[in-house]
Design a protein around this motif. Sequence first.
Motif, PDB file in Angstrom:
ATOM      1  N   TYR A  45       0.831  -1.206   0.000  1.00 44.91           N
ATOM      2  CA  TYR A  45       0.000   0.000   0.000  1.00 44.91           C
ATOM      3  C   TYR A  45       0.866   1.257   0.000  1.00 44.91           C
ATOM      4  CZ  TYR A  45      -4.274  -2.670   0.865  1.00 44.91           C
ATOM      5  OH  TYR A  45      -5.337  -3.534   0.754  1.00 44.91           O
ATOM      6  N   HIS A  46       1.938   1.205   0.752  1.00 41.88           N
ATOM      7  CA  HIS A  46       2.890   2.325   0.799  1.00 41.88           C
ATOM      8  C   HIS A  46       3.387   2.638  -0.611  1.00 41.88           C
ATOM      9  CE1 HIS A  46       6.722   4.356   1.626  1.00 41.88           C
ATOM     10  NE2 HIS A  46       6.289   4.584   2.849  1.00 41.88           N
ATOM     11  N   ARG A  48       1.986   1.820  -3.430  1.00 43.22           N
ATOM     12  CA  ARG A  48       0.864   2.257  -4.270  1.00 43.22           C
ATOM     13  C   ARG A  48       0.572   3.737  -4.049  1.00 43.22           C
ATOM     14  NH1 ARG A  48      -1.818   3.604  -8.033  1.00 43.22           N
ATOM     15  NH2 ARG A  48      -3.899   2.855  -8.477  1.00 43.22           N
ATOM     16  N   ILE A  49       0.663   4.208  -2.815  1.00 48.10           N
ATOM     17  CA  ILE A  49       0.437   5.621  -2.511  1.00 48.10           C
ATOM     18  C   ILE A  49       1.485   6.484  -3.204  1.00 48.10           C
ATOM     19  CG2 ILE A  49       0.467   7.346  -0.660  1.00 48.10           C
ATOM     20  CD1 ILE A  49      -0.847   5.112   1.120  1.00 48.10           C
ATOM     21  N   TRP A  52       0.701   6.614  -6.935  1.00 51.53           N
ATOM     22  CA  TRP A  52      -0.413   7.532  -7.172  1.00 51.53           C
ATOM     23  C   TRP A  52       0.039   8.989  -7.082  1.00 51.53           C
ATOM     24  CZ3 TRP A  52      -2.490  10.454  -2.959  1.00 51.53           C
ATOM     25  CH2 TRP A  52      -3.574  11.241  -3.295  1.00 51.53           C
ATOM     26  N   ARG A 144      -1.259   7.094   7.463  1.00 54.23           N
ATOM     27  CA  ARG A 144      -2.193   5.972   7.360  1.00 54.23           C
ATOM     28  C   ARG A 144      -2.785   5.599   8.715  1.00 54.23           C
ATOM     29  NH1 ARG A 144       0.436   1.256   4.079  1.00 54.23           N
ATOM     30  NH2 ARG A 144       2.117   1.574   5.546  1.00 54.23           N
ATOM     31  N   LEU A 187      -6.942   7.584  -1.276  1.00 50.15           N
ATOM     32  CA  LEU A 187      -6.252   7.056  -0.099  1.00 50.15           C
ATOM     33  C   LEU A 187      -7.159   6.179   0.758  1.00 50.15           C
ATOM     34  CD1 LEU A 187      -4.231  10.243   0.894  1.00 50.15           C
ATOM     35  CD2 LEU A 187      -3.326   8.152  -0.140  1.00 50.15           C
ATOM     36  N   TRP A 190      -6.412   2.574   0.419  1.00 47.78           N
ATOM     37  CA  TRP A 190      -5.044   2.078   0.659  1.00 47.78           C
ATOM     38  C   TRP A 190      -4.605   2.263   2.105  1.00 47.78           C
ATOM     39  CZ3 TRP A 190      -3.980   5.757  -3.843  1.00 47.78           C
ATOM     40  CH2 TRP A 190      -4.410   5.175  -5.044  1.00 47.78           C
ATOM     41  N   GLY A 192      -4.709   0.029   4.576  1.00 46.18           N
ATOM     42  CA  GLY A 192      -3.949  -1.185   4.879  1.00 46.18           C
ATOM     43  C   GLY A 192      -3.489  -1.251   6.259  1.00 46.18           C
TER      44      GLY A 192
END
Length: 192
Positions: A45-46, A48-49, A52, A144, A187, A190, A192
Amino acid sequence: MDTSASPLSQEDFEEIARAAARTNESVRLEFLDGKIREKAVPDGYHGRIIEWLTKVCLQARPELWLYGDQGLHVEAYRRGNARPDGCLARSGAFEGAGEWASTEDVEMVVEVTSRDRDTNQRDRVDKSAAYAAAAIPVYLLVDRGNQSVKVHSEPEGGRYAKVNEVAFGKSVSLPEPVGFELDTAPLLGWVG
Protein backbone atom coordinates in the motif's frame (compact mmCIF):
# COMPACT_ATOMS: atom_id res chain seq x y z
CA MET A 1 22.26 3.50 18.31
CA ASP A 2 22.46 6.67 20.42
CA THR A 3 25.21 8.96 19.18
CA SER A 4 24.66 11.75 21.73
CA ALA A 5 27.67 10.67 23.85
CA SER A 6 30.06 10.79 20.90
CA PRO A 7 28.95 12.92 17.96
CA LEU A 8 28.99 11.05 14.69
CA SER A 9 30.37 12.88 11.69
CA GLN A 10 28.51 13.12 8.40
CA GLU A 11 31.24 11.07 6.72
CA ASP A 12 31.08 8.36 9.39
CA PHE A 13 27.31 8.04 9.04
CA GLU A 14 27.51 7.82 5.26
CA GLU A 15 30.13 5.05 5.48
CA ILE A 16 27.96 3.13 7.97
CA ALA A 17 24.93 3.53 5.65
CA ARG A 18 26.93 2.26 2.64
CA ALA A 19 28.23 -0.73 4.60
CA ALA A 20 24.74 -1.60 5.85
CA ALA A 21 23.32 -1.44 2.31
CA ARG A 22 26.12 -3.70 1.00
CA THR A 23 25.39 -6.24 3.73
CA ASN A 24 21.60 -6.17 3.39
CA GLU A 25 19.88 -4.38 0.49
CA SER A 26 16.67 -3.93 2.47
CA VAL A 27 18.39 -1.88 5.21
CA ARG A 28 17.95 1.86 4.70
CA LEU A 29 19.45 4.14 7.32
CA GLU A 30 18.81 7.77 8.24
CA PHE A 31 20.59 10.09 10.66
CA LEU A 32 18.09 12.30 12.50
CA ASP A 33 18.32 14.18 15.78
CA GLY A 34 21.82 12.80 16.34
CA LYS A 35 20.64 9.17 16.07
CA ILE A 36 20.96 6.51 13.41
CA ARG A 37 17.54 5.15 12.57
CA GLU A 38 16.48 2.34 10.29
CA LYS A 39 13.79 3.31 7.81
CA ALA A 40 11.05 0.70 7.54
CA VAL A 41 10.85 -1.31 4.34
CA PRO A 42 7.63 -0.18 2.61
CA ASP A 43 4.63 -2.45 2.15
CA GLY A 44 2.48 -2.72 -0.98
CA TYR A 45 0.00 0.00 0.00
CA HIS A 46 2.89 2.33 0.80
CA GLY A 47 4.29 1.79 -2.70
CA ARG A 48 0.86 2.26 -4.27
CA ILE A 49 0.44 5.62 -2.51
CA ILE A 50 3.81 6.82 -3.84
CA GLU A 51 2.87 5.60 -7.34
CA TRP A 52 -0.41 7.53 -7.17
CA LEU A 53 1.27 10.70 -5.87
CA THR A 54 3.87 10.49 -8.65
CA LYS A 55 1.10 10.44 -11.28
CA VAL A 56 -0.82 13.28 -9.60
CA CYS A 57 2.30 15.47 -9.34
CA LEU A 58 3.27 14.77 -12.95
CA GLN A 59 -0.21 15.71 -14.20
CA ALA A 60 -0.33 18.90 -12.15
CA ARG A 61 3.30 19.96 -12.60
CA PRO A 62 4.86 18.16 -15.62
CA GLU A 63 8.17 20.02 -15.24
CA LEU A 64 8.68 18.35 -11.83
CA TRP A 65 9.32 14.77 -10.77
CA LEU A 66 8.59 12.96 -7.53
CA TYR A 67 11.89 11.20 -6.81
CA GLY A 68 11.54 8.13 -4.60
CA ASP A 69 14.11 7.47 -1.89
CA GLN A 70 16.54 10.26 -2.82
CA GLY A 71 18.69 10.80 0.25
CA LEU A 72 18.93 14.40 1.44
CA HIS A 73 21.47 16.28 3.53
CA VAL A 74 19.55 18.09 6.21
CA GLU A 75 22.61 19.62 7.85
CA ALA A 76 20.69 22.45 9.44
CA TYR A 77 19.12 19.82 11.67
CA ARG A 78 22.17 18.46 13.53
CA ARG A 79 23.96 17.58 10.29
CA GLY A 80 21.47 14.85 9.49
CA ASN A 81 20.59 12.64 6.57
CA ALA A 82 16.98 11.86 5.67
CA ARG A 83 15.57 9.54 3.05
CA PRO A 84 12.04 10.79 2.30
CA ASP A 85 9.56 8.56 0.50
CA GLY A 86 9.37 11.27 -2.17
CA CYS A 87 11.12 14.52 -3.12
CA LEU A 88 9.32 16.83 -5.54
CA ALA A 89 11.89 18.75 -7.59
CA ARG A 90 12.51 19.83 -11.15
CA SER A 91 13.32 17.05 -13.58
CA GLY A 92 17.06 16.36 -13.49
CA ALA A 93 17.57 18.19 -10.18
CA PHE A 94 19.65 15.39 -8.65
CA GLU A 95 21.87 14.50 -11.61
CA GLY A 96 25.38 13.82 -10.32
CA ALA A 97 24.32 14.39 -6.69
CA GLY A 98 25.04 10.88 -5.44
CA GLU A 99 23.20 9.14 -2.64
CA TRP A 100 22.81 12.25 -0.46
CA ALA A 101 21.78 15.50 -2.16
CA SER A 102 21.24 19.11 -1.14
CA THR A 103 17.68 20.26 -0.40
CA GLU A 104 18.20 23.37 -2.51
CA ASP A 105 15.90 22.33 -5.40
CA VAL A 106 13.34 20.43 -3.33
CA GLU A 107 9.86 21.95 -3.40
CA MET A 108 8.14 19.26 -1.33
CA VAL A 109 9.03 16.13 0.60
CA VAL A 110 6.58 13.28 1.12
CA GLU A 111 6.42 10.71 3.88
CA VAL A 112 3.92 7.86 4.11
CA THR A 113 3.66 6.39 7.58
CA SER A 114 4.64 2.76 8.07
CA ARG A 115 3.42 0.13 10.50
CA ASP A 116 6.47 0.21 12.75
CA ARG A 117 6.95 1.40 16.32
CA ASP A 118 9.12 4.39 15.35
CA THR A 119 6.72 6.02 12.90
CA ASN A 120 5.26 8.48 15.42
CA GLN A 121 8.61 9.92 16.48
CA ARG A 122 10.27 9.66 13.06
CA ASP A 123 7.58 10.83 10.62
CA ARG A 124 5.44 13.08 12.81
CA VAL A 125 8.16 14.74 14.93
CA ASP A 126 11.79 14.31 13.83
CA LYS A 127 11.27 14.63 10.09
CA SER A 128 8.96 17.62 10.41
CA ALA A 129 11.68 19.42 12.39
CA ALA A 130 14.46 18.29 10.03
CA TYR A 131 12.65 19.35 6.87
CA ALA A 132 11.63 22.71 8.36
CA ALA A 133 15.19 23.38 9.53
CA ALA A 134 16.42 22.58 6.01
CA ALA A 135 13.88 25.15 4.68
CA ILE A 136 11.98 22.68 2.48
CA PRO A 137 8.86 24.66 1.53
CA VAL A 138 6.26 21.87 1.87
CA TYR A 139 6.19 18.62 3.84
CA LEU A 140 3.31 16.30 2.93
CA LEU A 141 2.64 13.56 5.48
CA VAL A 142 0.27 10.79 4.42
CA ASP A 143 -0.64 9.40 7.83
CA ARG A 144 -2.19 5.97 7.36
CA GLY A 145 -2.52 5.44 11.11
CA ASN A 146 -4.63 8.57 11.57
CA GLN A 147 -6.20 8.32 8.08
CA SER A 148 -5.28 11.93 7.39
CA VAL A 149 -3.03 14.06 5.27
CA LYS A 150 -0.99 16.83 6.89
CA VAL A 151 0.43 19.64 4.78
CA HIS A 152 3.24 21.47 6.57
CA SER A 153 4.33 24.80 5.06
CA GLU A 154 6.11 28.09 5.77
CA PRO A 155 9.28 26.79 7.44
CA GLU A 156 10.75 29.21 9.94
CA GLY A 157 12.94 28.82 12.97
CA GLY A 158 13.20 25.03 12.68
CA ARG A 159 9.46 24.39 12.48
CA TYR A 160 6.58 24.77 10.05
CA ALA A 161 4.41 27.80 10.84
CA LYS A 162 1.35 26.31 9.09
CA VAL A 163 -0.03 22.78 9.29
CA ASN A 164 -3.25 21.89 7.52
CA GLU A 165 -4.71 18.45 8.29
CA VAL A 166 -7.60 16.83 6.42
CA ALA A 167 -9.16 13.39 6.67
CA PHE A 168 -8.69 10.93 3.82
CA GLY A 169 -11.38 11.61 1.22
CA LYS A 170 -11.17 15.42 1.35
CA SER A 171 -9.24 17.79 -0.90
CA VAL A 172 -6.32 19.80 0.39
CA SER A 173 -4.37 22.66 -1.12
CA LEU A 174 -0.63 22.18 -1.57
CA PRO A 175 0.72 25.72 -1.21
CA GLU A 176 3.34 27.39 -3.39
CA PRO A 177 5.81 26.51 -4.71
CA VAL A 178 3.87 23.27 -5.29
CA GLY A 179 0.58 25.03 -6.02
CA PHE A 180 -2.20 22.53 -6.72
CA GLU A 181 -5.21 20.84 -5.09
CA LEU A 182 -4.82 17.24 -3.95
CA ASP A 183 -7.96 15.08 -3.84
CA THR A 184 -7.20 12.46 -1.19
CA ALA A 185 -10.22 10.21 -1.95
CA PRO A 186 -8.05 7.40 -3.44
CA LEU A 187 -6.25 7.06 -0.10
CA LEU A 188 -9.41 5.56 1.45
CA GLY A 189 -8.69 2.34 -0.44
CA TRP A 190 -5.04 2.08 0.66
CA VAL A 191 -5.18 2.40 4.43
CA GLY A 192 -3.95 -1.19 4.88
